[in-house]
Design an enzyme around this catalytic site. Structure first.
Site, PDB file in Angstrom:
ATOM      1  N   GLU A 129      13.454   6.869 -62.979  1.00  0.00           N
ATOM      2  CA  GLU A 129      14.211   6.835 -61.851  1.00  0.00           C
ATOM      3  C   GLU A 129      14.062   7.943 -60.695  1.00  0.00           C
ATOM      4  O   GLU A 129      14.640   8.049 -59.600  1.00  0.00           O
ATOM      5  CB  GLU A 129      15.667   7.028 -62.136  1.00  0.00           C
ATOM      6  N   ARG A 150      26.023   2.329 -71.017  1.00  0.00           N
ATOM      7  CA  ARG A 150      26.532   3.612 -70.004  1.00  0.00           C
ATOM      8  C   ARG A 150      27.715   4.255 -70.750  1.00  0.00           C
ATOM      9  O   ARG A 150      28.646   3.522 -71.292  1.00  0.00           O
ATOM     10  CB  ARG A 150      27.083   3.107 -68.789  1.00  0.00           C
ATOM     11  N   CYS A 169      16.475  -1.685 -65.543  1.00  0.00           N
ATOM     12  CA  CYS A 169      18.044  -1.900 -65.761  1.00  0.00           C
ATOM     13  C   CYS A 169      18.912  -1.630 -64.210  1.00  0.00           C
ATOM     14  O   CYS A 169      20.079  -1.388 -64.561  1.00  0.00           O
ATOM     15  CB  CYS A 169      18.496  -0.795 -66.752  1.00  0.00           C
ATOM     16  N   ASN A 198      17.921   1.704 -59.143  1.00  0.00           N
ATOM     17  CA  ASN A 198      19.030   2.185 -58.030  1.00  0.00           C
ATOM     18  C   ASN A 198      18.807   3.644 -57.616  1.00  0.00           C
ATOM     19  O   ASN A 198      18.761   4.133 -56.409  1.00  0.00           O
ATOM     20  CB  ASN A 198      20.392   2.335 -58.731  1.00  0.00           C
ATOM     21  N   ASP A 199      18.628   4.525 -58.540  1.00  0.00           N
ATOM     22  CA  ASP A 199      18.109   6.086 -58.038  1.00  0.00           C
ATOM     23  C   ASP A 199      16.890   6.116 -57.766  1.00  0.00           C
ATOM     24  O   ASP A 199      16.581   6.862 -56.732  1.00  0.00           O
ATOM     25  CB  ASP A 199      18.532   6.831 -59.371  1.00  0.00           C
ATOM     26  N   HIS A 221      37.118  -1.096 -61.745  1.00  0.00           N
ATOM     27  CA  HIS A 221      37.739  -1.723 -62.772  1.00  0.00           C
ATOM     28  C   HIS A 221      38.305  -3.186 -62.145  1.00  0.00           C
ATOM     29  O   HIS A 221      38.309  -4.211 -62.851  1.00  0.00           O
ATOM     30  CB  HIS A 221      39.077  -1.111 -63.049  1.00  0.00           C
TER      31      HIS A 221
END
Length: 575
Positions: free
Chosen positions: A429, A296, A500, A452-453, A189
């Site tokens: 991914e 998300r 993405c 990312n993955d 956050h």
């Protein structure tokens, strides 16, 4: 002079003195109450919870429109403080164990914190800091140790071990021009609020709060993630020039937001945004996003399995805010470790390779169907796509598509209005699906490469593990081949492919990805203007040459050095 490397989460350059925030030292000891005082202790807890909730209401009311995201975060904290489950857990500890209100609250919220912290999903793991914030607010009320927000009289860089959402929001109107935090990631956050405030921020600095004192001079480079403590004269002068260029650069970008992301020779690239909350749609559009390429939805599961109406409410707000632009809804991308054992029926020993994402959805079909019903229902309000994460086999994909078809038939039988066609795609991914991408292309309407993955699974590297993080290499020759093959297969099948992952938010990789054939990016909203600036300065021929150079490299380090040199010519003051 000391340079510390962290994770850049909000761009810009800040130079100011340090204002060090120490964590509240609320040491809660194991204490008991006499049996005759138990109900009074229960009332004490309930009164403190009401007061802490009221404090948040006041704070929410003081936030301006530019901090709608902060308001959403604090509203979630307020709801958690009022949650009957939390109250029941704390009160049972007071009554059954004869714990004091403070100790019972600390034990229960500590258990909540640990559960979230161990989750595989970065977004959900970051929510452990929210639990600590709620605990701090509740305990300060129970113990009567309220502190007024710190007020600054001059521009400062706030340094802390961790900044809670309520702390960050309370400083929003003060003279804070930078954040440097020991913990956190891109989905924390602090990161989200810093981007909303357009304040340079670096997180994940490990121990910066122990290395500085009030009054130290600090440079925050929100582009590279570098934090420089007490810089020498030469470094200070260089960053002052960079700061002036940054201000000029972003001032120019404001004028360019409505311009197309088009190369010199007329090739247009579509730039969409990744978001966590529907309130971020406005920020994405302000930065020039053409739509939302990744929505998300994990935040909806913060307190268990959400029902269909909760899904629908969030999706409808996002669709309406987009005013006819595309929204790609990603179904749940979290592991069974997120939920209590009683929800899923077992304990997850290995979330990273276990029952997560589409695997969990296929196992918990009631939960999956609720989300799909909402996604199909909201399609009547605007263009929507459904994206399935972590598909590793064609069998999984067909099983998910079968459920989607069944849900559509159910809604049609109920007379529910929907769009005639809602495209269904997958995130690429997992290497197993990337290697048979030509066979998968006939099964879906679009692909979105989750770098990312894909990088983590392909290279067997945990990117947040400091001991092996250097092996997380998006420009590794093997990764580039996989990405290139997915793009080729998509183009051959005539379906859209995008990326993405964080890779397409990094300026150094823009030309490379374009040269590999990518024409659709989905990235952090704040990164869109910089990426667009790069696109508008080059030809597609140049991008192809860059990609060919990287594909011919034997190791990632060669590509990284080449890309840095090439990008420095386009953004000379940032590299």
């Amino acid at each position: 002079m000391e340079t510390i490397k962290g994770i850049p989460v909000s761009p810009g350059i800040s130079i100011a003195e340090v204002a060090l925030l120490r964590s509240d030292n609320l040491r809660i000891h194991r204490r008991f109450v006499a049996p005759e005082d138990v109900e009074a202790e229960v009332r004490r807890f309930e009164q403190a919870a009401r007061e802490a909730s009221h404090d948040l209401e006041v704070q929410i009311a003081d936030l301006g429109e530019e901090l709608m995201i902060a308001a959403q975060v604090l509203q979630t904290h307020r709801d958690m403080l009022n949650d009957p489950g939390l109250h029941s857990d704390v009160i049972s500890r007071i009554r059954d164990k004869k714990f004091t209100a403070a100790y019972a609250s600390s034990i229960v919220l500590g258990e909540y914190h640990d559960r979230f912290e161990q989750m595989e999903s970065e977004y959900l793991s970051e929510r452990s800091h929210d639990i600590r914030d709620i605990e701090r607010q509740l305990l300060t009320r129970i113990l009567g140790k309220r502190r007024r927000p710190r007020v600054f009289q001059e521009n400062v860089t706030v340094v802390a071990h961790n900044l809670t959402p309520s702390q960050t929001a309370s400083m929003a109107k003060e003279m804070v021009i930078g954040f440097a935090v020991d913990v956190g990631g891109r989905t924390s956050h602090t990161a989200i609020l810093a981007r909303a405030l357009q304040v340079p921020a670096v997180v994940g600095l490990k121990d910066v709060s122990r290395k500085v004192v009030n009054g130290d001079t600090m440079i925050i480079d929100g582009y590279t993630g570098q934090v420089i403590v007490n810089p020498d004269k030469q470094t200070l002068a260089r960053y002052r020039r960079k700061a002036r260029y940054s201000e000029k650069f972003y001032s120019e970008l404001q004028e360019e937001i409505s311009w197309p992301a088009e190369t010199i020779d007329g090739h247009e690239i579509t730039l969409s945004a990744n978001i966590e909350l529907h309130e971020e749609v406005a920020t994405a559009l302000e930065w020039g996003a053409k739509g939302i390429g990744l929505y998300r939805t994990e935040f909806l599961y913060d307190q268990g399995f959400p029902d269909e109406e909760l899904h629908l409410k969030a999706y409808r707000k996002a669709v309406k805010a987009l005013r006819g632009r595309e929204l790609v809804i990603r179904t749940l991308d979290a592991g069974a470790d997120k939920f209590h054992d009683e929800f899923v029926g077992f304990e997850e020993p290995n979330p990273f390779l276990g029952c997560r994402s589409i695997r969990l959805c296929l196992q918990e079909q009631g939960m999956f169907r609720s989300q799909l019903r909402a996604a199909l229902r909201v399609s009547v309000y605007g263009p929507v796509k459904i994206m399935l994460p972590m598909i590793s086999t064609i069998e999984e994909l067909r099983a998910a598509k079968s459920i989607i078809a069944e849900v559509r038939e159910e809604l049609e039988a109920e007379g529910v209005e929907m769009a005639p066609q809602v495209p269904v795609g997958i995130m690429v991914e997992v290497p197993s699906i990337a290697l048979i991408i030509d066979r998968v292309a006939d099964e879906v309407d679009f692909f979105s490469i989750g770098t990312n993955d894909l990088v983590q699974y392909s290279l067997a590297v945990d990117r947040v593990n400091e001991h092996v993080a250097h092996l997380y290499q998006p420009s590794h020759p093997g990764i580039l081949r996989l990405i290139g093959e997915v793009i080729v297969a998509s183009n051959r099948a005539g379906i859209q492919v995008s990326i993405c992952g964080e890779m397409c938010s990094e300026p150094a990789y823009v030309l490379l990805l374009m040269g590999l054939g990518l024409r659709h990016f989905s990235l952090s909203p704040i990164a869109i203007p910089t990426v667009k600036r790069i696109i508008r300065q080059v030809t597609m021929k140049e991008a192809v040459e860059v990609a060919e150079q990287c594909l011919g490299a034997e190791q990632a380090s060669e590509s990284e050095e080449f890309l840095a040199r090439r990008t420095s010519k386009l953004l000379p003051d940032f590299f």
